[in-house]
Design an enzyme around this catalytic site. Structure first.
Site, mmCIF file in Angstrom:
data_model
loop_
_atom_site.group_PDB
_atom_site.id
_atom_site.type_symbol
_atom_site.label_atom_id
_atom_site.label_comp_id
_atom_site.label_asym_id
_atom_site.label_seq_id
_atom_site.Cartn_x
_atom_site.Cartn_y
_atom_site.Cartn_z
ATOM 1 C CG ASP A 214 -1.891 1.067 1.337
ATOM 2 O OD1 ASP A 214 -2.397 1.497 0.291
ATOM 3 O OD2 ASP A 214 -2.149 1.533 2.461
ATOM 4 C CD GLU A 464 -0.488 -5.916 7.030
ATOM 5 O OE1 GLU A 464 -1.016 -5.988 5.915
ATOM 6 O OE2 GLU A 464 -0.986 -5.284 7.981
ATOM 7 C CE1 TYR A 517 -4.554 0.706 10.009
ATOM 8 C CE2 TYR A 517 -3.862 -1.544 9.562
ATOM 9 C CZ TYR A 517 -3.570 -0.196 9.667
ATOM 10 O OH TYR A 517 -2.289 0.245 9.444
ATOM 11 C CD GLU A 553 0.820 -1.389 9.636
ATOM 12 O OE1 GLU A 553 -0.294 -1.402 9.071
ATOM 13 O OE2 GLU A 553 1.876 -1.693 9.055
HETATM 14 C C1 GCB Z 1 -1.450 -2.365 6.644
HETATM 15 C C2 GCB Z 1 -0.139 -2.269 5.962
HETATM 16 C C3 GCB Z 1 0.183 -0.851 5.550
HETATM 17 C C4 GCB Z 1 -1.067 -0.184 4.980
HETATM 18 C C5 GCB Z 1 -2.120 -0.147 6.049
HETATM 19 C C6 GCB Z 1 -3.414 0.497 5.563
HETATM 20 O O1 GCB Z 1 -1.756 -3.297 7.343
HETATM 21 O O2 GCB Z 1 0.906 -2.802 6.711
HETATM 22 O O3 GCB Z 1 1.204 -0.901 4.590
HETATM 23 O O4 GCB Z 1 -0.807 1.096 4.488
HETATM 24 O O5 GCB Z 1 -2.410 -1.449 6.445
HETATM 25 O O6 GCB Z 1 -3.601 1.685 5.750
HETATM 26 O O7 GCB Z 1 -4.207 -0.202 4.952
#
Ligand code: GCB
Length: 668
Positions: A214, A464, A517, A553
């Site tokens: 990403d 990941e 997330y 994250e």
């Molecule tokens: C993740 C990735 C990161 C992305 C992020 C996102 O898990 O490690 O590279 O930018 O999510 O914002 O989706």
């Protein structure tokens, strides 16, 4: 060589179909461990009484290869003369990504090779008894370099330095030419992986690069280019390890030096090193003469250990180590200096300690990313970023998802910012033999480059990866064992996104990091579905591996200036509330001693490939791409300083709590 070179470039563009076949059959095979060749030299270029450094940064000539005939330049030997003789060139700054410099979509999205060249003079004074090296801080992804039409070096892997001796290729007292091919193509055996396919367009077909990670696949000569001189026999490698004793009042600096040059072969026993350590005031605090193997130890009384930011009133303390190489009859052959921070690291199944004190990480995942420059090194941006890190009270960041510039590592040393140093393996999948070799090589090059930085406290071997896939277990066992064999003084982690139940790799690590997330990709809009889930997942990881756990994250995309009350996805209010729900989980977890850190995704907004899930990039930054705070930055700042105060009694900045009212107010 030209044939081989053209073959390599063609291979990248043509082998995708074959690769698909190879991968589907290879995944049935068991992976074997694979030996890789090791990098040499690559000390950061510094001048001294015996060395001179010359920058080749500035404006270079530039031309992209034709997508329809990518190997034409190699076949026609464009490197034999100035590029402007064969093509119309444009000016291109170095260092910088080339993608956003012009107004052309074709260059922004170019796939495959681009060519750079520039001319430069080398003084006849350089023709004396010495050697000259050409060093690139990084070229993404693959590079071929010619000097005066002769191949000087080739290198695969973005974000990492490479160099070659060019003494014999230069014309002294005359004009010289350097030509570079930079190829950004990513396939299933590059690190990171990508896919190239031919897709029909309105007029025929286009070569299309796709990747699942990403961030935008910026390319070009991303970091500085240097010429530097060394004596004929010179200090080629320095490896430093440090230790503390007696309640941190006595420090030890262990050094090992490697030498390159004829004197090293002819008069082995005659070579020795004299090493001196200076404090910040320039006073000598220790000195020693090496043994015949050019190694030894310096003992430092009343040492000032290297501490992370806010863990001590004087963080990031660096000594300067001066190394003199002497030959027969005491002849002074070479001098090299580097900064040294004296600290110890230790870890258990529940803690991570620096200088014997437990650490709680409060930091960020980041990117090297900015408008116009892309991933190009920029001191102004670097300085602003470190000022923001200090302003917000962070003590760490992860170099997601690739090695950052050597200059940024020097900043981290000096500011006391701890680094989880990540290799470029991101979204790793389709485990295969060739990939394993390159993945190991990326770690070897990274550790070789960064092993002497006190700020580096952990190696991250992937972000990941697909850890439930067949062969994930054996693959990561090989990678983790290899990493430990290169450096056993730092723990290993990886940022895992799979579930603890299905994962096959995490328990090979020393510290388990997980990305999740909640309230964004999982249950978007549901702030009431965050806190318990974070606590439950962290707990599941701990009881799976019995290793310390970090949340590496969490976050929410947020459009700067979008305010919605009650909060709604993408608004500044939503990001703020989502963070607050995580803080509650982290505080509950902190009471379990094995939860050792929280890392926001992301420090600043950054560019990604075009996608309907991204509004001109990923907007999960706490800071905008222009490095200004979003509303959440002020909340995070209060938390990071509160944590620093709780853990290490740091003081609060005067402007942290602006005056509100004379009444008592309540904090839940
Ligand atoms: C993740 C990735 C990161 C992305 C992020 C996102 O898990 O490690 O590279 O930018 O999510 O914002 O989706």
């Amino acid at each position: 060589m030209c044939l081989q070179c053209s073959f390599e470039i063609l291979t990248i563009l043509m082998c995708n179909a074959l690769l698909g076949l190879y991968l589907s059959s290879s995944s049935a095979l068991d992976l074997q461990d694979i030996t890789i060749s090791k990098s040499r030299g690559m000390l950061y270029p510094r001048d001294s009484e015996t060395r001179e450094v010359r920058s080749l940064d500035g404006m270079w000539n530039f031309v992209p290869a034709d997508e329809e005939y990518p190997s034409q330049g190699v076949n026609d030997q464009w490197y034999k003369d100035n590029l402007n003789k064969v093509r119309k060139v444009i000016g291109m700054p170095v260092p910088a990504s080339y993608n956003d410099i012009t107004t052309k979509q074709s260059l922004r999205d170019h796939v495959g090779a681009v060519w750079y060249d520039r001319n430069f003079f080398v003084s006849r004074l350089w023709a004396k008894d010495q050697r000259v090296w050409l060093r690139f801080g990084s070229v993404h992804y693959k590079a071929f370099v010619w000097v005066n039409g002769e191949l000087a070096v080739k290198h695969e892997m973005g974000h990492l330095p490479f160099e070659a001796e060019v003494t014999h290729l230069l014309k002294y007292g005359s004009e010289n030419r350097i030509t570079v091919i930079c190829d950004n193509a990513l396939i299933q055996t590059t690190v990171p992986q990508g896919k190239i396919s031919e897709v029909a367009n309105d007029n025929g077909v286009s070569i299309v690069q796709s990747y699942s990670f990403d961030f935008f696949n910026y390319a070009g000569i991303h970091r500085s280019v240097h010429l530097y001189t060394t004596p004929k026999t010179f200090i080629e490698e320095v490896e430093i390890n440090t230790d503390l004793a007696n309640d941190n009042s006595l420090g030890y600096v262990y050094y090992t030096i490697s030498v390159n040059g004829s004197a090293a072969n002819q008069a082995d026993n005659a070579l020795y090193a004299r090493v001196q350590l200076y404090n910040r005031e320039g006073e000598q605090v220790a000195n020693a003469t090496s043994d015949a193997k050019l190694s030894g130890m310096l003992q430092v009384e009343k040492v000032k250990p290297w501490w992370p930011y806010l863990m001590h009133p004087d963080p990031g303390y660096l000594y300067e180590l001066k190394i003199e190489l002497h030959g027969a009859n005491e002849e002074l052959l070479d001098i090299y200096r580097l900064n040294v921070g004296i600290r110890t690291l230790s870890w258990t199944s529940t803690t991570f300690n620096i200088n014997g004190k437990p650490v709680y990480f409060r930091g960020f995942g980041r990117h090297e990313d900015a408008d116009v420059r892309g991933k190009g090194l920029d001191y102004a941006l670097l300085t602003r970023d470190f000022n923001l890190l200090r302003w917000i009270g962070a003590n760490a960041y992860r170099t997601s998802h690739y090695p950052y510039s050597e200059e940024s590592m020097q900043f981290a040393d000096r500011h006391g910012i701890m680094i989880i140093d990540e290799c470029p393996s991101v979204d790793t999948e389709n485990y295969n033999q060739a990939l394993l070799g390159k993945h190991k090589s990326s770690l070897e090059q990274l550790i070789h480059r960064d092993r002497n930085h006190p700020s580096v406290v952990m190696w991250s071997i992937a972000n990941e990866p697909s850890t439930r896939e067949k062969n994930a277990d054996i693959y990561f066992e090989y990678v983790a064992t290899f990493t430990r064999s290169l450096d056993s003084s730092r723990p290993i982690t990886a940022a895992i996104s799979g579930s603890a139940i299905e994962d096959k790799a995490a328990c090979y690590l020393d510290i388990v990091s997980f990305n999740r997330y909640n309230g964004w990709y999982s249950n978007p809009g549901r702030l009431d579905m965050i806190t318990k889930r974070v606590i439950d997942e962290a707990t599941a990881w701990y009881y799976k591996c019995y290793k310390p756990v970090i949340m590496s994250e969490y976050g929410a995309d947020t459009l700067e200036g979008l305010h919605l009350q009650p909060s709604f996805l993408w608004s500044e209010e939503y990001q703020t509330e989502l963070f607050s729900r995580h803080f509650k989980a982290f505080d509950a977890l902190r009471r379990q001693k094995w939860f050792i850190g929280e890392f926001v995704w992301n420090f600043a907004d950054f560019k990604t490939a075009q996608s309907y899930t991204r509004v001109a990039g990923n907007k999960k930054g706490v800071f905008t791409r222009a490095r200004q705070p979003k509303a959440v930055a002020h909340l995070l700042r209060k938390r990071y300083f509160a944590l620093g105060h709780d853990m290490d009694q740091c003081s609060f900045p005067d402007d942290l709590y602006p005056y509100i009212a004379a009444s008592r107010w309540h904090i839940r």
